[in-house]
Design a protein around this motif. Structure first.
Motif, mmCIF file in Angstrom:
data_model
loop_
_atom_site.group_PDB
_atom_site.id
_atom_site.type_symbol
_atom_site.label_atom_id
_atom_site.label_comp_id
_atom_site.label_asym_id
_atom_site.label_seq_id
_atom_site.Cartn_x
_atom_site.Cartn_y
_atom_site.Cartn_z
ATOM 1 N N GLY A 190 6.691 13.025 4.646
ATOM 2 C CA GLY A 190 5.370 14.240 4.387
ATOM 3 C C GLY A 190 3.509 13.081 5.747
ATOM 4 O O GLY A 190 4.273 11.719 6.245
ATOM 5 N N PRO A 191 3.732 13.868 6.245
ATOM 6 C CA PRO A 191 1.778 13.476 6.932
ATOM 7 C C PRO A 191 1.210 12.472 5.687
ATOM 8 O O PRO A 191 0.512 13.192 5.239
ATOM 9 N N GLY A 192 0.677 10.988 6.847
ATOM 10 C CA GLY A 192 0.444 9.604 5.949
ATOM 11 C C GLY A 192 1.069 9.194 4.813
ATOM 12 O O GLY A 192 0.308 8.964 4.159
ATOM 13 N N ASP A 200 0.694 -1.224 0.043
ATOM 14 C CA ASP A 200 0.132 0.092 -0.208
ATOM 15 C C ASP A 200 1.006 1.067 -0.289
ATOM 16 O O ASP A 200 0.524 1.892 -0.674
ATOM 17 N N VAL A 201 1.991 1.498 0.746
ATOM 18 C CA VAL A 201 3.003 2.838 0.670
ATOM 19 C C VAL A 201 3.318 2.377 -0.267
ATOM 20 O O VAL A 201 3.541 4.042 -1.352
ATOM 21 N N PHE A 202 3.920 1.329 -0.934
ATOM 22 C CA PHE A 202 4.153 1.951 -1.997
ATOM 23 C C PHE A 202 3.116 2.793 -3.130
ATOM 24 O O PHE A 202 3.841 3.157 -4.361
ATOM 25 N N MET A 203 1.750 1.801 -3.257
ATOM 26 C CA MET A 203 1.569 2.606 -4.274
ATOM 27 C C MET A 203 1.194 3.564 -4.033
ATOM 28 O O MET A 203 0.557 4.495 -5.087
ATOM 29 N N ILE A 204 0.964 3.900 -2.564
ATOM 30 C CA ILE A 204 0.515 6.202 -2.141
ATOM 31 C C ILE A 204 2.064 6.345 -3.216
ATOM 32 O O ILE A 204 1.274 7.663 -3.725
ATOM 33 N N SER A 205 3.251 5.753 -2.905
ATOM 34 C CA SER A 205 3.962 6.688 -3.811
ATOM 35 C C SER A 205 4.005 6.557 -5.882
ATOM 36 O O SER A 205 4.711 7.843 -6.268
ATOM 37 N N ALA A 235 1.313 24.631 10.117
ATOM 38 C CA ALA A 235 1.923 23.564 9.255
ATOM 39 C C ALA A 235 2.319 22.815 7.345
ATOM 40 O O ALA A 235 1.527 22.566 7.375
ATOM 41 N N TRP A 236 2.350 23.977 7.016
ATOM 42 C CA TRP A 236 2.059 23.620 5.271
ATOM 43 C C TRP A 236 2.909 22.945 4.787
ATOM 44 O O TRP A 236 2.122 21.571 4.420
ATOM 45 N N LEU A 237 3.935 21.788 5.805
ATOM 46 C CA LEU A 237 4.077 20.785 5.230
ATOM 47 C C LEU A 237 3.865 19.915 6.692
ATOM 48 O O LEU A 237 4.189 18.702 5.560
ATOM 49 N N GLY A 238 3.377 20.184 7.363
ATOM 50 C CA GLY A 238 3.092 18.784 8.501
ATOM 51 C C GLY A 238 1.781 18.738 7.944
ATOM 52 O O GLY A 238 0.837 17.935 9.253
ATOM 53 N N ASP A 239 0.840 19.225 7.395
ATOM 54 C CA ASP A 239 -0.187 19.076 7.276
ATOM 55 C C ASP A 239 -1.067 18.272 5.641
ATOM 56 O O ASP A 239 0.132 18.892 4.647
ATOM 57 N N SER A 240 -1.817 16.782 5.257
ATOM 58 C CA SER A 240 -1.965 15.980 4.618
ATOM 59 C C SER A 240 -2.466 16.558 3.317
ATOM 60 O O SER A 240 -2.349 16.624 2.076
ATOM 61 N N ALA A 258 0.899 19.303 1.526
ATOM 62 C CA ALA A 258 2.308 19.356 1.899
ATOM 63 C C ALA A 258 2.720 19.143 0.414
ATOM 64 O O ALA A 258 3.353 19.512 0.194
ATOM 65 N N MET A 259 1.388 18.529 -0.122
ATOM 66 C CA MET A 259 1.949 18.014 -1.953
ATOM 67 C C MET A 259 1.829 19.158 -2.833
ATOM 68 O O MET A 259 2.529 20.046 -3.958
#
Length: 299
Positions: free
Chosen positions: A241-243, A53-58, A149-154, A157-158
């Protein structure tokens, strides 16, 4: 003739094709990367990847970058290039805005800064406690930006990461398009002006068709960079990043190989990344051809 053609071909086979073939072979093993033991597992690594699942998210994040970054960067670069070349006064000689040379230097400046430095600078700008962005926003009355937190909020962040990458490359592609536009005869723009074409119509009907090959090249290169984006994403959010909202395939590949010692699995990720990159490039060329990119528009 054989020597001149053969030597480059040999160099290409040895330094380009051979490593790629080796990577495909290694991707079918459970090689740890630190010994000569390479148990063959066939397509097992690929099955494992597509069940991860993590790879598919990437993969999803990398594809998202490849969709949006080239579009945003190319459009902004085209607008800026048009303004500093033919966006000046509608009377007299065709020229850009006043101070066009200054705008070129300022716009190109981010490109000469190393990617790591850009990431560090923007990390400080996005800092939730004392960052410049939150300071400006709270200063104009947007209290919700305080300690955000711009980079700490899902949710952001993107988007924040894409802003950084676009900022770093828009100037380079602007210079590329300026050079292309400068190659168009001034008489072409003069004729369009006489016919009553405005700036927007001139850009759409004349400038873009005549520099279409340059736009295609820029789009492909920016897409390839977007599919990688390792340095920017690692500096801005080293953990993904978050999540895992900003985790890209190259980050996952790096951690799998050098943190977990699973080089065979990491090679499989590299092969998947290469395949996606080739598909992306092929789609760009196909769309360009289907929309008339091979037609001669110089007449």
């Amino acid at each position: 003739m054989a020597v001149f053609l053969g030597l480059p071909l040999v160099i290409y086979l040895v330094f380009v094709i051979s490593p790629f073939v080796q990577a495909i072979y290694y991707s079918m093993t459970s090689w740890s990367g630190f010994d000569n033991n390479m148990p063959f597992v066939g397509l097992g690594n690929y099955v494992k990847l597509f069940n991860d699942d993590v790879f598919m998210i990437s993969v999803r994040n990398s594809v998202t970058l490849a969709i949006f970054l080239p579009v945003i960067t190319v459009i902004l670069s085209l607008i800026l290039a048009t303004l500093v070349t033919i966006g000046g006064s509608s009377r007299g000689q065709i020229k850009g805005l006043r101070g066009a040379g200054f705008y070129r230097v300022v716009s190109f400046f981010p490109y000469v800064i190393p990617a790591v430095v850009i990431g560090i600078i923007w990390s400080q700008i996005f800092n939730p406690s004392n960052g410049l962005l939150n300071g400006i926003l709270t200063g104009i009355g947007i209290d919700s930006a305080q300690d955000f937190a711009w980079l700490g909020d899902s949710r952001t962040a993107m988007i924040a990461s894409m802003v950084v990458i676009v900022w770093g490359f828009v100037g380079f592609y602007m210079i590329l398009f300026i050079a292309a536009i400068k190659g168009i005869p001034a008489e072409t723009f003069e004729a369009a002006r006489i016919d009553g074409a405005g700036r927007f119509r001139t850009a759409v009907n004349i400038t873009i068709p005549l520099i279409r090959d340059n736009i295609q090249t820029a789009y492909v290169y920016m897409g390839i960079l977007a599919l990688d984006a390792f340095v920017y994403m690692s500096v801005l959010n080293s953990t993904g990043g978050p999540g895992n909202s900003t985790l890209v395939m190259s980050q996952k590949l790096f951690s799998t190989a050098f943190t977990k010692g699973q080089f065979g699995l990491a090679c499989a990720m590299g092969v998947v990344l290469a395949a996606i990159t080739l598909i992306f490039s092929a789609l760009v060329f196909l769309v360009n051809r289907l929309t008339g990119g091979t037609e001669d528009v110089s007449e």
